[in-house]
Design an enzyme around this catalytic site. Structure first.
Site, PDB file in Angstrom:
ATOM      1  N   ASP A 278       0.829   4.843   0.422  1.00  0.00           N
ATOM      2  CA  ASP A 278       0.684   3.402   0.546  1.00  0.00           C
ATOM      3  C   ASP A 278       0.720   3.062   2.040  1.00  0.00           C
ATOM      4  O   ASP A 278       0.889   3.931   2.899  1.00  0.00           O
ATOM      5  CB  ASP A 278       1.801   2.684  -0.253  1.00  0.00           C
ATOM      6  CG  ASP A 278       1.411   1.269  -0.622  1.00  0.00           C
ATOM      7  OD1 ASP A 278       1.913   0.734  -1.620  1.00  0.00           O
ATOM      8  OD2 ASP A 278       0.581   0.674   0.107  1.00  0.00           O
ATOM      9  N   GLU A 474       4.035  -9.104  -2.997  1.00  0.00           N
ATOM     10  CA  GLU A 474       4.995  -8.025  -2.732  1.00  0.00           C
ATOM     11  C   GLU A 474       6.397  -8.579  -2.487  1.00  0.00           C
ATOM     12  O   GLU A 474       6.836  -9.503  -3.177  1.00  0.00           O
ATOM     13  CB  GLU A 474       4.463  -7.175  -1.575  1.00  0.00           C
ATOM     14  CG  GLU A 474       3.058  -6.622  -1.889  1.00  0.00           C
ATOM     15  CD  GLU A 474       2.575  -5.600  -0.893  1.00  0.00           C
ATOM     16  OE1 GLU A 474       1.380  -5.649  -0.548  1.00  0.00           O
ATOM     17  OE2 GLU A 474       3.361  -4.740  -0.472  1.00  0.00           O
TER      18      GLU A 474
END
Ligand code: GLC
Length: 605
Positions: A278, A474
């Site tokens: 990521d 997020e």
């Protein structure tokens, strides 16, 4: 447009092609393939000189005027650079990835669908496959070839800011959607699809208190029972890429977990595609970047996603190999996987992006695509309360439309839409329709009064009040009772430590303006239909009590008419809760008494 034109190579043909490419590549070319640069810091010359394997656009990172033609032009230049054969260079086309997690929502004029939580409410995997197909075609229209979707999180704690990226907290439901989404996005892995990415491996929805990038403190049995099934489904659907999760599992970062990345995913489950880190996720696993690269690549990361400084990571990778800290066999395995994905997907044989069948297709953001987004929005709505035959509304009624989200397409779309944290207003989401605009189009006597102050019982029959959460993404969407994480997580684990959304699930505490509008209209004797835009179930008992009707609309996307299709009775409600709706704040492991159970949803019948 055309059917797939490229033949499907056999497994043996794929491996032979990979062997040929790998056998020709110099070490510098191999290491370059393992690096994914971000658009803003990567030029075609970088790609040519350093053989970079991929480029991504982080959410909101857009070229030129952010039209499909700008994206195609950029990717043409990158593709030409990557296939240059001058000076004995091995031509290996690069891949370009985006987060088209609910449509190609970075790009102006794209069709934006409900976020996955809303698709979970439809319980229709065939619909999800149709949506995935459309998303793939809108990605192809811009010349790209990789989608960082689907998110396969089984979100177990609604405090988590990424709950809306999860289809459900029911593993079997997520698994069903996973299989259909991957098939829809990848098609036959030829001209008609793009690469899918199963993310985030593994346990992103299992963290303590729902802390984003936190620690999934669960047994292996729980991991296998709850969080693995969606990946098994995605693997069955031939998903070609998997993204590693930021979170840790019982104190060890997934990005540095050889057991999870290599022994389980690649060994036991036989995943033969590529594993991508990521966003600078590699950096979090050790104090020094070189040490972190060694740990994560040896654990099983094949491609390193770099937020900005890809050159530092490439140099670190090179030093690690020169010092023998990463064996050449691991480099060859990683590059073989990257090449295998490029050969399997036909990327090595595809024409330049601008010459591909779907490039600049007129179907991008078309009425036909928007009709499917409108259908999905409609079918995602969940009716939680309905008293006094307030619904369906009549077109002739004098309707006052209020609430901070009444005329705001950005708020209908939420995060990962035009910008990472989303936007505000109607301008940023071109081609969309707000709920107010949809009501005005069919009810000529409707009026807009965002704060409700213009409401008058002598002039208005009913109110539609659109309330809820502001866009987030997020960790910035986390609910954290303790506020920002000041003490590090167990084991000194690092997270992005972003400023969370708030400290309570109680909407009336976070946004008192919403209850104020509903209460003021109620006090004037005007019946209220409340529409809640949110990325998750919230504590809304007071808003519920003050409303005659209450609709959970999640984050429905660009097509506000999907909401009016049901409010005015052209269609009945059919959505059901993909998560239990809590009656009180959940415990650290996400458990809460339910106001409404998963599967709940009223109808007009
Ligand atoms: C983000 C997300 C991931 C996304 C990636 C690229 O941090 O965790 O889901 O695909 O970065 O934008």
């Amino acid at each position: 447009m055309s059917a797939p034109t490229l033949p499907q190579p056999s497994a043996a043909q794929v491996e032979a092609r990979v062997d040929t490419l790998l056998g020709r590549m110099r070490l510098a070319e191999k290491l370059g393939q393992m690096i994914m640069g971000e658009r803003a810091s990567t030029t075609p010359e970088d790609v040519r000189a350093y053989h970079l394997g991929a480029v991504l656009s982080g959410s909101g990172s857009v070229p030129g005027e952010n039209r499909p033609a700008d994206w195609v032009a950029l990717n043409d230049a990158l593709w030409v650079a990557s296939t240059d054969e001058a000076d004995g260079r091995t031509p290996v086309p690069l891949m370009y990835a985006v987060d088209a997690v609910h449509g190609h929502a970075n790009v102006r004029g794209a069709t934006i669908f409900p976020h996955q939580i809303g698709l979970g409410a439809t319980r229709d995997p065939q619909l999800v496959a149709r949506i995935a197909r459309i998303v793939a075609r809108e990605i192809l229209a811009t010349g790209l070839d990789w989608n960082f979707a689907p998110t396969l999180a089984v979100a177990r704690h609604v405090y988590w800011g990424r709950t809306y990226e999860s289809f459900s907290d029911d593993p079997s439901l997520v698994a069903t959607f996973a299989e259909h989404f991957v098939h829809g996005i990848q098609g036959t892995l030829r001209d008609d699809g793009v690469l899918a990415c199963a993310k985030h491996w593994i346990g992103d929805g299992a963290t303590f208190q729902g802390i984003d990038q936190g620690d999934a403190q669960v047994t292996e049995a729980e991991l296998q029972r709850t969080h693995l099934p969606p990946y098994l489904a995605a693997l069955r659907a031939n998903v070609q890429t998997v993204m590693v999760s930021f979170n840790s599992w019982n104190g060890t970062k997934c990005h540095a977990h050889p057991y999870l990345l290599t022994e389980v995913l690649k060994g036991r489950l036989g995943f033969s595609g590529l594993v991508v880190s990521d966003w600078d996720g590699v950096d979090q696993v050790a104090e020094g970047l070189d040490a972190a690269i060694v740990l994560s690549v040896n654990a099983g990361v094949d491609m390193i996603m770099c937020a900005a400084d890809w050159r530092r990571r490439l140099d670190g990778l090179q030093r690690a190999v020169e010092r023998g800290e990463i064996p050449l066999a691991r480099i060859d395995d990683a590059v073989r996987r990257i090449l295998r994905v490029k050969v399997r997907s036909g990327l090595v044989d595809r024409a330049r992006p601008s010459a591909r069948p779907w490039a600049l297709s007129e179907t991008f953001g078309s009425a036909a695509h928007r009709a499917v987004a409108r259908e999905a929005a409609r079918r995602s709505l969940v009716l939680l309360k309905h008293e006094g035959a307030t619904l369906p509304l009549q077109r002739t009624q004098r309707i006052v439309v209020a609430g901070k989200h009444a005329d705001d397409v950005s708020h209908q779309c939420g995060g990962f839409s035009a910008a990472w944290q989303g936007t505000h207003g109607n301008e940023a989401i071109e081609g969309g329709t707000s709920i107010w605009q949809a009501i005005r189009a069919i009810a000529p006597a409707a009026t807009l009064s965002v704060d409700g102050s213009a409401a008058d019982p002598a002039a208005h029959d009913v109110a539609v009040v659109v309330i809820g959460e502001l866009p987030y993404a997020e960790g910035m969407g986390d609910i954290r009772p303790g506020g920002r994480i000041t003490p590090p997580l167990p084991g000194g684990l690092r997270t992005a430590n972003l400023e969370p959304y708030g400290s309570t699930l109680e909407l009336a505490t976070r946004h008192p303006e919403d209850l104020a509008v509903i209460s003021a209209l109620r006090a004037k004797g005007i019946p209220v239909v409340t529409v809640l835009l949110s990325g998750r179930p919230l504590l809304v008992d007071r808003e519920l009590a003050a409303s005659q009707a209450f609709v959970a609309a999640w984050l429905p996307g660009s097509e506000g008419a999907g909401i009016t299709d049901v409010l005015f009775g052209d269609h009945d409600f059919e959505g059901t809760l993909p998560f239990p709706w809590p009656a009180a704040a959940p415990s650290p492991d996400g458990v809460a008494p339910a106001r409404f159970p998963r599967g709940f949803g009223r109808t007009y019948r």
